[in-house]
Design an enzyme around this catalytic site. Structure first.
Site, PDB file in Angstrom:
ATOM      1  N   GLN A 166       3.245   9.888   0.829  1.00 36.34           N
ATOM      2  CA  GLN A 166       4.534   9.197   0.958  1.00 36.34           C
ATOM      3  C   GLN A 166       5.474   9.482  -0.212  1.00 36.34           C
ATOM      4  O   GLN A 166       6.661   9.139  -0.139  1.00 36.34           O
ATOM      5  CB  GLN A 166       4.318   7.689   1.100  1.00 36.34           C
ATOM      6  CG  GLN A 166       3.629   7.311   2.408  1.00 36.34           C
ATOM      7  CD  GLN A 166       3.463   5.815   2.517  1.00 36.34           C
ATOM      8  OE1 GLN A 166       2.488   5.275   1.997  1.00 36.34           O
ATOM      9  NE2 GLN A 166       4.412   5.151   3.151  1.00 36.34           N
ATOM     10  N   CYS A 178       5.720  -0.034   7.397  1.00 28.86           N
ATOM     11  CA  CYS A 178       5.368   1.110   6.551  1.00 28.86           C
ATOM     12  C   CYS A 178       6.582   1.467   5.702  1.00 28.86           C
ATOM     13  O   CYS A 178       7.705   1.484   6.206  1.00 28.86           O
ATOM     14  CB  CYS A 178       4.981   2.295   7.435  1.00 28.86           C
ATOM     15  SG  CYS A 178       4.583   3.791   6.514  1.00 28.86           S
ATOM     16  N   LEU A 179       6.360   1.767   4.423  1.00 29.77           N
ATOM     17  CA  LEU A 179       7.467   2.137   3.537  1.00 29.77           C
ATOM     18  C   LEU A 179       8.134   3.448   3.988  1.00 29.77           C
ATOM     19  O   LEU A 179       9.265   3.715   3.590  1.00 29.77           O
ATOM     20  CB  LEU A 179       6.979   2.275   2.091  1.00 29.77           C
ATOM     21  CG  LEU A 179       6.464   0.989   1.442  1.00 29.77           C
ATOM     22  CD1 LEU A 179       5.970   1.268   0.022  1.00 29.77           C
ATOM     23  CD2 LEU A 179       7.531  -0.092   1.433  1.00 29.77           C
ATOM     24  N   HIS A 221      -4.516   1.769   7.526  1.00 27.87           N
ATOM     25  CA  HIS A 221      -3.165   2.331   7.508  1.00 27.87           C
ATOM     26  C   HIS A 221      -3.072   3.490   6.499  1.00 27.87           C
ATOM     27  O   HIS A 221      -2.533   4.560   6.814  1.00 27.87           O
ATOM     28  CB  HIS A 221      -2.195   1.199   7.149  1.00 27.87           C
ATOM     29  CG  HIS A 221      -0.755   1.572   7.102  1.00 27.87           C
ATOM     30  ND1 HIS A 221       0.175   1.069   7.983  1.00 27.87           N
ATOM     31  CD2 HIS A 221      -0.066   2.386   6.258  1.00 27.87           C
ATOM     32  CE1 HIS A 221       1.356   1.577   7.690  1.00 27.87           C
ATOM     33  NE2 HIS A 221       1.245   2.367   6.637  1.00 27.87           N
ATOM     34  N   GLU A 222      -3.614   3.289   5.296  1.00 30.59           N
ATOM     35  CA  GLU A 222      -3.521   4.336   4.265  1.00 30.59           C
ATOM     36  C   GLU A 222      -4.398   5.534   4.620  1.00 30.59           C
ATOM     37  O   GLU A 222      -4.018   6.687   4.364  1.00 30.59           O
ATOM     38  CB  GLU A 222      -3.888   3.783   2.883  1.00 30.59           C
ATOM     39  CG  GLU A 222      -3.045   2.608   2.398  1.00 30.59           C
ATOM     40  CD  GLU A 222      -1.554   2.762   2.584  1.00 30.59           C
ATOM     41  OE1 GLU A 222      -1.048   3.892   2.489  1.00 30.59           O
ATOM     42  OE2 GLU A 222      -0.880   1.743   2.847  1.00 30.59           O
ATOM     43  N   HIS A 247      -2.449   7.671   6.887  1.00 32.71           N
ATOM     44  CA  HIS A 247      -1.486   8.519   6.161  1.00 32.71           C
ATOM     45  C   HIS A 247      -2.173   9.787   5.649  1.00 32.71           C
ATOM     46  O   HIS A 247      -1.606  10.878   5.699  1.00 32.71           O
ATOM     47  CB  HIS A 247      -0.912   7.765   4.951  1.00 32.71           C
ATOM     48  CG  HIS A 247       0.272   6.901   5.269  1.00 32.71           C
ATOM     49  ND1 HIS A 247       1.410   7.386   5.857  1.00 32.71           N
ATOM     50  CD2 HIS A 247       0.497   5.588   5.044  1.00 32.71           C
ATOM     51  CE1 HIS A 247       2.295   6.398   5.986  1.00 32.71           C
ATOM     52  NE2 HIS A 247       1.760   5.295   5.503  1.00 32.71           N
ATOM     53  N   GLY A 278       0.839  -1.190   0.000  1.00 26.38           N
ATOM     54  CA  GLY A 278       0.000   0.000   0.000  1.00 26.38           C
ATOM     55  C   GLY A 278       0.871   1.236   0.000  1.00 26.38           C
ATOM     56  O   GLY A 278       2.008   1.201   0.485  1.00 26.38           O
TER      57      GLY A 278
HETATM   58 NI    NI Z   1       2.564   3.383   5.479  1.00 29.50          NI
END
Ligand code: NI
Length: 163
Positions: free
Chosen positions: A50, A88-89, A131-132, A135, A45
């Site tokens: 991000q 998380c990236l 999660h998204e 963000h 995701g």
């Molecule tokens: Ni993330």
């Protein structure tokens, strides 16, 4: 095109994103870049913030579920809290087990053409939606952890970044 990932503690991750109002070619280009960047990073995701774009857009690709493009997403929690290892990236190299996500959500969003999109997600895909959406509001999964666990995780993260 693969774009550079914004990583913690970059303050851009803490700014809320604006709703998308124009469903044009620039939105399609943004989503294409987000998919390329997510694939390159082996993520499931990615939210636009991000890659430094503060628009309410997320892409997800979880297991055998279809690639989803979510514009202006919202969700209703339908399920129960589940235990999950989350990463998380924007915090590469660390993950944490917690029980902060529910296992079933109903998602309401728009597609790339501005048409309403509604579906239910379970398990890891449901967690990814939550999660998204975090963000998009300028939140990170570490915000849901206890202070002790967050500090421990951030020490591991900082040690990994110095390496
Ligand atoms: Ni993330």
């Amino acid at each position: 095109m693969i774009r550079p990932l914004v990583t913690h503690p970059d303050s851009r991750l803490r700014l809320p994103s604006r709703p998308v109002a124009r469903f044009d070619q620039s939105l399609r280009d943004l989503v294409a870049d987000m998919v390329d960047t997510m694939h390159d990073a082996d993520g499931i995701g990615l939210a636009a913030v991000q890659i430094g774009v503060h628009l309410q857009v997320a892409v997800m690709e979880v297991g055998d579920r279809p690639l989803r493009v979510l514009v202006n997403p919202q969700y209703d929690a339908l399920g129960e809290p589940m235990t999950l290892e989350e990463g998380c990236l924007s915090l590469p190299g660390v993950r944490e087990r917690s029980k902060t996500r529910v296992d079933w959500v109903r998602v309401r969003a728009m597609d790339l053409d501005g048409n309403p999109l509604e579906f239910e997600a379970e398990g890891l895909e449901a967690a990814c939606v939550q999660h998204e959406c975090d963000h998009i509001r300028g939140r990170l999964y570490i915000d849901h952890l206890s202070a002790v666990r967050r500090q421990r995780l951030l020490r591991r993260y900082e040690a990994g970044r110095r390496r």
